[in-house]
Structures are given as C-alpha cells and as structure tokens.
Design a protein around this motif. Structure first.
Motif, PDB file in Angstrom:
ATOM      1  N   PRO A  50      34.874  19.402  14.592  1.00 20.40           N
ATOM      2  CA  PRO A  50      33.704  19.703  13.452  1.00 20.40           C
ATOM      3  C   PRO A  50      33.159  21.049  13.702  1.00 20.40           C
ATOM      4  O   PRO A  50      32.726  21.608  12.786  1.00 20.40           O
ATOM      5  N   LEU A  51      32.686  21.224  14.855  1.00 21.45           N
ATOM      6  CA  LEU A  51      32.039  22.428  15.087  1.00 21.45           C
ATOM      7  C   LEU A  51      32.593  23.746  14.697  1.00 21.45           C
ATOM      8  O   LEU A  51      32.051  24.680  14.197  1.00 21.45           O
ATOM      9  N   LEU A  52      33.948  23.709  15.368  1.00 22.28           N
ATOM     10  CA  LEU A  52      34.759  25.032  14.708  1.00 22.28           C
ATOM     11  C   LEU A  52      34.720  25.272  13.421  1.00 22.28           C
ATOM     12  O   LEU A  52      34.794  26.278  12.565  1.00 22.28           O
ATOM     13  N   LEU A  53      35.194  23.989  12.611  1.00 25.13           N
ATOM     14  CA  LEU A  53      35.201  23.838  11.182  1.00 25.13           C
ATOM     15  C   LEU A  53      33.754  24.311  10.408  1.00 25.13           C
ATOM     16  O   LEU A  53      33.740  25.123   9.546  1.00 25.13           O
ATOM     17  N   PHE A  54      32.826  23.919  11.079  1.00 22.99           N
ATOM     18  CA  PHE A  54      31.257  24.213  10.619  1.00 22.99           C
ATOM     19  C   PHE A  54      31.378  25.905  10.654  1.00 22.99           C
ATOM     20  O   PHE A  54      30.679  26.626   9.791  1.00 22.99           O
ATOM     21  N   VAL A  55      31.503  26.405  11.785  1.00 19.35           N
ATOM     22  CA  VAL A  55      31.456  27.756  12.157  1.00 19.35           C
ATOM     23  C   VAL A  55      32.075  28.604  11.070  1.00 19.35           C
ATOM     24  O   VAL A  55      31.744  29.732  10.576  1.00 19.35           O
ATOM     25  N   VAL A  56      33.446  28.304  10.936  1.00 20.67           N
ATOM     26  CA  VAL A  56      34.257  29.160   9.917  1.00 20.67           C
ATOM     27  C   VAL A  56      33.783  28.974   8.707  1.00 20.67           C
ATOM     28  O   VAL A  56      33.630  30.083   7.948  1.00 20.67           O
ATOM     29  N   CYS A  57      33.431  27.565   8.160  1.00 26.65           N
ATOM     30  CA  CYS A  57      33.146  27.554   6.835  1.00 26.65           C
ATOM     31  C   CYS A  57      31.953  28.191   6.359  1.00 26.65           C
ATOM     32  O   CYS A  57      31.568  28.830   5.307  1.00 26.65           O
ATOM     33  N   ASN A  58      30.845  27.987   7.513  1.00 24.76           N
ATOM     34  CA  ASN A  58      29.404  28.699   7.360  1.00 24.76           C
ATOM     35  C   ASN A  58      29.736  30.205   7.386  1.00 24.76           C
ATOM     36  O   ASN A  58      28.840  30.769   6.498  1.00 24.76           O
ATOM     37  N   TRP A  59      30.493  30.753   8.042  1.00 22.34           N
ATOM     38  CA  TRP A  59      30.508  32.192   8.077  1.00 22.34           C
ATOM     39  C   TRP A  59      31.152  32.668   6.651  1.00 22.34           C
ATOM     40  O   TRP A  59      30.812  33.533   6.254  1.00 22.34           O
ATOM     41  N   GLY A  73      14.539  27.081   2.045  1.00 19.00           N
ATOM     42  CA  GLY A  73      15.487  26.571   0.952  1.00 19.00           C
ATOM     43  C   GLY A  73      16.536  27.014   0.817  1.00 19.00           C
ATOM     44  O   GLY A  73      17.370  26.437   0.566  1.00 19.00           O
ATOM     45  N   MET A  74      16.647  28.476   1.127  1.00 14.94           N
ATOM     46  CA  MET A  74      18.028  29.166   0.943  1.00 14.94           C
ATOM     47  C   MET A  74      18.799  28.454   2.293  1.00 14.94           C
ATOM     48  O   MET A  74      20.123  28.431   2.026  1.00 14.94           O
ATOM     49  N   THR A  75      18.495  28.100   3.230  1.00 13.36           N
ATOM     50  CA  THR A  75      19.158  27.662   4.336  1.00 13.36           C
ATOM     51  C   THR A  75      19.660  26.195   4.135  1.00 13.36           C
ATOM     52  O   THR A  75      20.906  25.867   4.283  1.00 13.36           O
ATOM     53  N   ILE A  76      18.759  25.453   3.465  1.00 10.22           N
ATOM     54  CA  ILE A  76      19.203  24.101   3.025  1.00 10.22           C
ATOM     55  C   ILE A  76      20.393  24.296   1.795  1.00 10.22           C
ATOM     56  O   ILE A  76      21.379  23.437   1.974  1.00 10.22           O
ATOM     57  N   LEU A  77      20.092  25.164   1.212  1.00 10.80           N
ATOM     58  CA  LEU A  77      21.276  25.437   0.130  1.00 10.80           C
ATOM     59  C   LEU A  77      22.716  25.818   0.636  1.00 10.80           C
ATOM     60  O   LEU A  77      23.768  25.221   0.387  1.00 10.80           O
ATOM     61  N   ILE A  99      26.158  23.865   0.621  1.00  8.87           N
ATOM     62  CA  ILE A  99      27.583  24.377   0.281  1.00  8.87           C
ATOM     63  C   ILE A  99      28.589  24.414   1.455  1.00  8.87           C
ATOM     64  O   ILE A  99      29.556  24.264   1.073  1.00  8.87           O
ATOM     65  N   THR A 100      28.185  24.632   2.604  1.00 13.99           N
ATOM     66  CA  THR A 100      28.989  24.703   3.843  1.00 13.99           C
ATOM     67  C   THR A 100      29.612  23.359   3.901  1.00 13.99           C
ATOM     68  O   THR A 100      30.899  23.302   4.334  1.00 13.99           O
ATOM     69  N   VAL A 101      28.828  22.367   3.844  1.00 14.52           N
ATOM     70  CA  VAL A 101      29.346  20.969   3.859  1.00 14.52           C
ATOM     71  C   VAL A 101      30.304  20.541   2.952  1.00 14.52           C
ATOM     72  O   VAL A 101      31.544  20.106   3.148  1.00 14.52           O
ATOM     73  N   LEU A 102      30.126  21.065   1.584  1.00 13.67           N
ATOM     74  CA  LEU A 102      30.845  20.828   0.599  1.00 13.67           C
ATOM     75  C   LEU A 102      32.280  21.497   0.693  1.00 13.67           C
ATOM     76  O   LEU A 102      33.390  21.097   0.545  1.00 13.67           O
ATOM     77  N   VAL A 103      32.473  22.930   1.225  1.00 13.47           N
ATOM     78  CA  VAL A 103      33.664  23.505   1.784  1.00 13.47           C
ATOM     79  C   VAL A 103      34.242  22.951   3.238  1.00 13.47           C
ATOM     80  O   VAL A 103      35.302  22.983   2.750  1.00 13.47           O
ATOM     81  N   MET A 104      33.518  22.468   3.907  1.00 17.02           N
ATOM     82  CA  MET A 104      34.132  21.664   4.971  1.00 17.02           C
ATOM     83  C   MET A 104      34.988  20.607   4.430  1.00 17.02           C
ATOM     84  O   MET A 104      36.128  20.148   4.673  1.00 17.02           O
ATOM     85  N   LEU A 105      34.298  19.693   3.475  1.00 22.77           N
ATOM     86  CA  LEU A 105      35.116  18.564   3.027  1.00 22.77           C
ATOM     87  C   LEU A 105      36.333  18.998   2.037  1.00 22.77           C
ATOM     88  O   LEU A 105      37.206  18.484   2.213  1.00 22.77           O
ATOM     89  N   LEU A 106      36.169  20.187   1.399  1.00 26.10           N
ATOM     90  CA  LEU A 106      37.200  20.675   0.505  1.00 26.10           C
ATOM     91  C   LEU A 106      38.282  21.291   1.295  1.00 26.10           C
ATOM     92  O   LEU A 106      39.567  20.706   1.436  1.00 26.10           O
ATOM     93  N   VAL A 107      38.240  21.643   2.726  1.00 23.52           N
ATOM     94  CA  VAL A 107      39.029  22.327   3.719  1.00 23.52           C
ATOM     95  C   VAL A 107      39.789  20.997   4.104  1.00 23.52           C
ATOM     96  O   VAL A 107      41.138  20.858   4.426  1.00 23.52           O
ATOM     97  N   VAL A 108      38.937  20.164   4.519  1.00 23.12           N
ATOM     98  CA  VAL A 108      39.523  18.574   5.092  1.00 23.12           C
ATOM     99  C   VAL A 108      40.522  18.183   4.073  1.00 23.12           C
ATOM    100  O   VAL A 108      41.590  17.587   4.373  1.00 23.12           O
ATOM    101  N   PHE A 109      40.163  17.867   2.966  1.00 24.54           N
ATOM    102  CA  PHE A 109      40.914  17.510   1.798  1.00 24.54           C
ATOM    103  C   PHE A 109      42.098  18.250   1.844  1.00 24.54           C
ATOM    104  O   PHE A 109      43.355  17.675   1.600  1.00 24.54           O
ATOM    105  N   LEU A 110      42.142  19.563   1.571  1.00 20.16           N
ATOM    106  CA  LEU A 110      43.240  20.251   1.350  1.00 20.16           C
ATOM    107  C   LEU A 110      44.308  20.257   2.781  1.00 20.16           C
ATOM    108  O   LEU A 110      45.382  20.216   2.571  1.00 20.16           O
ATOM    109  N   ALA A 111      43.766  20.040   3.877  1.00 21.68           N
ATOM    110  CA  ALA A 111      44.463  19.974   4.964  1.00 21.68           C
ATOM    111  C   ALA A 111      45.389  18.548   5.016  1.00 21.68           C
ATOM    112  O   ALA A 111      46.412  18.564   5.378  1.00 21.68           O
ATOM    113  N   ILE A 112      44.507  17.345   4.574  1.00 20.83           N
ATOM    114  CA  ILE A 112      45.176  16.101   4.443  1.00 20.83           C
ATOM    115  C   ILE A 112      46.282  16.201   3.425  1.00 20.83           C
ATOM    116  O   ILE A 112      47.462  15.790   3.727  1.00 20.83           O
ATOM    117  N   LEU A 113      46.001  16.974   2.387  1.00 18.18           N
ATOM    118  CA  LEU A 113      47.134  17.043   1.240  1.00 18.18           C
ATOM    119  C   LEU A 113      48.426  17.771   1.746  1.00 18.18           C
ATOM    120  O   LEU A 113      49.438  17.513   1.393  1.00 18.18           O
TER     121      LEU A 113
END
Length: 204
Positions: free
Chosen positions: A74-83, A159-163, A167-181
């Motif tokens: 999760p940490l590495l996925l977060f770092v990549v997606c956040n970047w 506010g910008m940080t929370i936004l 978005i980062t969490v959404l991208v992480m979920l998308l990456v996980v979904f695509l990986a499972i698929l």
C-alpha cells in the motif's frame, strides 16, 4: 544517518514544522526512510505474532511475507499514485520527497504498536478497549502525518491537500481494480490454452 532517524521524533512532536525542514532542508534520506519502513514491517509482524491470544486467535498462523506486504505494497502504491496525481496538479514534491514523507508517517506504528502488544498480554478481555485505543491512535496519527507530509512536500493548502489525497485514493482503487482484472484475464487465458493443449493431447 542516526540524526536522520532521530528526526522522526520531531515529525511526531511538530509535524508541520518537522516536515517542512525534512522536505526542504533534506533532514532525511532514502536510507533513513527505508529503515523506518523496515522497522515498521518488523513491528507489524511482531504485533501479528505476539498479540495476546484473547485479542487475536490467529497469532499462531502468521504469514510473515503477507504481513510485510500489507505495509510495503500500500505504501509504494500510494507513493506512485500520489506522485502521478500531484504531477498533474502542480505539486512541488518529487517522487523521493513523497517516499520519504510517507515512510516517516509510519512512525506512530513503531511507537504505539509495541505498547499494544504488551497490553494485550497482560489485560483481560474486558479491558480490551485500551488495546484498541492504542491501535486506533496509531492509525489516526499516521493519517494526520500523511496529510501534513503532503502539505509540506507539495506546498498545498489544507483543502488542496485533502482533495489530492482523495483523488490519490481513487487512483489507487482504480489501479488495484485494473490489476485484479489483468490477473483474472491472464488466468482465463492460461486455462484456455491449457484446455486446448489437453484436448489436442487426448485427440492425438
């Protein structure tokens, strides 16, 4: 190196101030950040293995590699997606800065999990709320440090940080979904080829 590791205490005590100097003044390195990540993995394994039986009846069947993966993946996925996200949102933080800030945000786990392990072995079931409190505080404080680290790394407002974290969490979920698929499709293709080969061998 030892000074960089000790700087985690400053991050815990004064997150916004500490993260500013950590990111802007290079008060940490990839090596010290990776050390904190490694220690966090060790503490997580110890917590999974040595938590009192009345609080965790699966402690005898701990998979060390799975426990480490629960932290590292999760940490590495977060770092990549956040970047990726912050690169599109004019964030100032580099990949290195995001990684270091994220690893230092794990410090509450290192500090509080050992206390919870000890408590779980000396308390009775009815006193379990205190054990849960330490785990909850560790998670909440870790999330707070992630927010503070992102604010300072990218020079965003709250506010910008929370936004961008949302978005980062959404991208992480998308990456996980695509990986499972992807793995599901690979498995189906493998099974399809295996069935064809079996059919050919039977016919021959």
């Amino acid at each position: 190196y030892l000074g960089h590791l000790k700087y985690a205490k400053t991050i815990m005590a004064r997150p916004l101030h500490g993260y500013w100097f950590l990111v802007r003044e290079n008060h940490a390195t990839v090596l010290s950040a990776t050390t904190i990540l490694a220690v966090t993995c060790i503490v997580s394994v110890l917590q999974a293995r040595f938590t009192g039986f009345i609080f965790d009846m699966t402690a005898e069947r701990v998979n060390i590699f799975l426990e480490i993966a629960k932290i590292v993946a999760p940490l590495l996925l977060f770092v990549v997606c956040n970047w990726c996200v912050t690169s599109l949102m004019a964030g100032e933080g580099s990949f290195k800065a995001i990684y270091i800030a994220s690893c230092y945000a794990l410090t509450p786990i290192i500090v509080l999990y050992p206390i919870s392990i000890i408590l779980s072995n000396i308390m009775v079931k009815e006193e379990g709320n205190l054990y849960v409190v330490f785990l909850t505080i560790a998670m909440i404080y870790m999330l707070f440090l992630i927010v503070a680290g992102n604010m300072r790394a990218h020079d965003y407002s709250l506010g910008m940080t929370i936004l961008e974290l949302f978005i980062t969490v959404l991208v992480m979920l998308l990456v996980v979904f695509l990986a499972i698929l992807f793995f599901a499709l690979v498995q189906q293709m493998y099974q399809f080829v295996a069935d064809i080969l079996l059919e050919l061998s039977l016919r021959s």
